[in-house]
Design a protein around this motif. Structure first.
Motif, PDB file in Angstrom:
ATOM      1  N   ARG A   1       0.874  -1.231  -0.005  1.00  9.36           N
ATOM      2  CA  ARG A   1       0.028  -0.074  -0.036  1.00  9.36           C
ATOM      3  C   ARG A   1       0.990   1.167  -0.108  1.00  9.36           C
ATOM      4  NH1 ARG A   1      -3.577   0.547   4.350  1.00  9.36           N
ATOM      5  NH2 ARG A   1      -2.505  -0.875   5.581  1.00  9.36           N
ATOM      6  N   VAL A   2       2.146   0.947  -0.252  1.00 14.11           N
ATOM      7  CA  VAL A   2       3.149   2.204  -0.464  1.00 14.11           C
ATOM      8  C   VAL A   2       2.911   2.943  -1.523  1.00 14.11           C
ATOM      9  CG1 VAL A   2       5.433   3.176  -0.099  1.00 14.11           C
ATOM     10  CG2 VAL A   2       4.791   1.214   1.300  1.00 14.11           C
ATOM     11  N   VAL A   3       2.445   4.126  -1.596  1.00 15.29           N
ATOM     12  CA  VAL A   3       2.377   5.111  -2.884  1.00 15.29           C
ATOM     13  C   VAL A   3       3.403   6.024  -2.597  1.00 15.29           C
ATOM     14  CG1 VAL A   3       0.967   6.296  -4.379  1.00 15.29           C
ATOM     15  CG2 VAL A   3       0.004   4.631  -2.898  1.00 15.29           C
ATOM     16  N   TYR A   4       3.301   7.055  -1.860  1.00 14.09           N
ATOM     17  CA  TYR A   4       4.216   7.964  -1.631  1.00 14.09           C
ATOM     18  C   TYR A   4       4.925   7.786  -0.277  1.00 14.09           C
ATOM     19  CZ  TYR A   4       1.449  10.536  -4.936  1.00 14.09           C
ATOM     20  OH  TYR A   4       0.871  11.121  -6.046  1.00 14.09           O
ATOM     21  N   ASP A   5       6.365   8.205  -0.312  1.00 13.89           N
ATOM     22  CA  ASP A   5       7.053   7.962   0.754  1.00 13.89           C
ATOM     23  C   ASP A   5       7.785   9.249   1.560  1.00 13.89           C
ATOM     24  OD1 ASP A   5       9.395   8.781  -0.265  1.00 13.89           O
ATOM     25  OD2 ASP A   5       9.314   6.922  -1.659  1.00 13.89           O
ATOM     26  N   PHE A   6       8.467   8.938   2.670  1.00 12.15           N
ATOM     27  CA  PHE A   6       9.114  10.042   3.249  1.00 12.15           C
ATOM     28  C   PHE A   6       9.753  11.282   2.720  1.00 12.15           C
ATOM     29  CE2 PHE A   6      12.016  10.613   7.480  1.00 12.15           C
ATOM     30  CZ  PHE A   6      11.284  11.610   7.646  1.00 12.15           C
TER      31      PHE A   6
END
Lengths: 271, 91
Positions: free
Chosen positions: A56-61
């Motif tokens: 479910r990772v689309v955008y990150d830090f």
């Protein structure tokens, strides 16, 4: 109210930082706190796997730091707890993707959004990522194994926490330091083959906030993407619950420090 | 051989050794923590100089940087051995 920032750090790799970050964040959320857990290991994202949200990772830090996504877009809501959110590390190879100002902006944003706790999962080592993970901390959980290189490295980290953090630079009250002893094997301690809780406390001069016994369930939990604190059948899970309670100010005696007594059948048939 | 295995001595427990080694190295690293990077080098060069006159080993030299109300004090202590001075003083 500003959020309390907790860094989970160790110096040495492979001692259980990410396992601890996942369980600590989950435990705090179970206690009703609004929690964000952030993976600072740029280039080696792993917290998402341990939390079971890797798909479910689309955008990150780094996307948030660079303004390519909003915090709201990048925060992944935990599928088990509505008040728990994961911010994944970027898989970029650019080690300078994180900056002090960028990290501060993200932490301030979370604080404004009403988060009670921000758990920062530090990368191993003492390089930039580890420095940024600890820089803004109010509290540190130093994960240590009862083993010489881990103990030595954690002392180095304790030194950095006392000098290279915002609190230290501003002359504010020091970062609260907690030692968490993981992979503890009471049988080997009883045989004199492993440093005991007392040994580690004496060497480092601070007391432990928890002791997590070595447990097969830790691997099983990471295999299945469920933080081990949710495993009601494992001693490691119970020990993490105790640790969270102590961090929240409760007094609880240490458990699982003795060699488990074998039952009659086990004594007869071995195992 | 298998049947006599039980006669073999068990290996000595090693946790005590680990603790002792850690105690020493942690104390040493703490004493130089936050100090300038040149300190270990300074320590070794001082040792060389002192060795010209007396036999001392590295452990006999203690260097500390103390932070004392705004200024730093470089503290150096050398434990001299009891015996005779080195037979061949520097020329």
């Amino acid at each position: 109210m500003t959020a309390e920032i907790i860094v989970v750090t160790s110096g040495k790799g492979g001692v259980g930082k990410t396992t601890t970050s996942a369980s600590l964040a989950t435990g705090l959320a179970m206690a009703g706190k609004k929690v964000a857990v952030i993976d600072f290991d740029v280039g080696l994202r792993n917290l998402d796997l341990i939390m079971g949200c890797e798909r479910r990772v689309v955008y990150d830090f780094v996307n948030v730091v660079h303004g390519e996504a909003t915090l709201k877009q990048a925060l992944i809501k935990d599928k088990r707890h509505d008040n728990l959110f994961v911010l994944a590390a970027s898989q970029t190879r650019d080690k300078d993707a994180l900056t002090q100002e960028g990290v501060e902006k993200v932490l301030d944003g979370l604080s404004e959004d009403g988060f009670d706790y921000i758990v920062c999962d530090s990368p191993a080592g003492i390089e930039k990522g580890a420095h940024l993970a600890m820089y803004f901390a109010d509290m540190a959980v130093v994960v240590v194994n009862p083993e010489v290189s881990s103990v030595r490295d954690s002392d180095r980290i304790l030194g950095l926490l006392a000098s290279k953090t915002r609190r230290a630079e501003r002359g504010e009250p020091a970062v609260r330091q907690h030692l968490l002893l993981t992979r503890y094997n009471p049988a080997r301690v009883a045989n004199g083959d492993m440093l005991s809780v007392k040994d580690v406390e004496e060497i480092l001069g601070i007391s432990v906030v928890g002791v997590i016994p070595e447990s097969e369930q830790v691997l099983a939990a990471s295999n299945s993407g469920v933080p081990v604190i949710l495993d009601e059948a494992s001693n490691a899970g119970h020990a993490y619950h105790d640790t969270v309670a102590r961090i929240l100010g409760e007094e609880r005696a240490l458990r699982f420090l003795e060699v488990p007594k074998k039952g009659f059948l086990q004594r007869v048939f071995g195992g | 051989m298998g049947i006599l295995d039980f006669l073999k001595r068990k290996p000595e427990p090693t946790a005590g050794l680990a603790k002792e080694r850690l105690r020493i190295i942690v104390a040493q690293e703490r004493s130089t923590r936050g100090a300038p990077d040149y300190l270990p080098l300074l320590r070794n060069e001082l040792l060389e100089v002192i060795k010209k006159y007396v036999h001392v080993d590295l452990d006999a030299i203690n260097i500390n940087v103390e932070h004392d109300s705004g200024h730093e004090v470089l503290e150096l202590s050398v434990a001299l051995p009891d015996g005779k001075p080195a037979s061949n003083p520097a020329t």
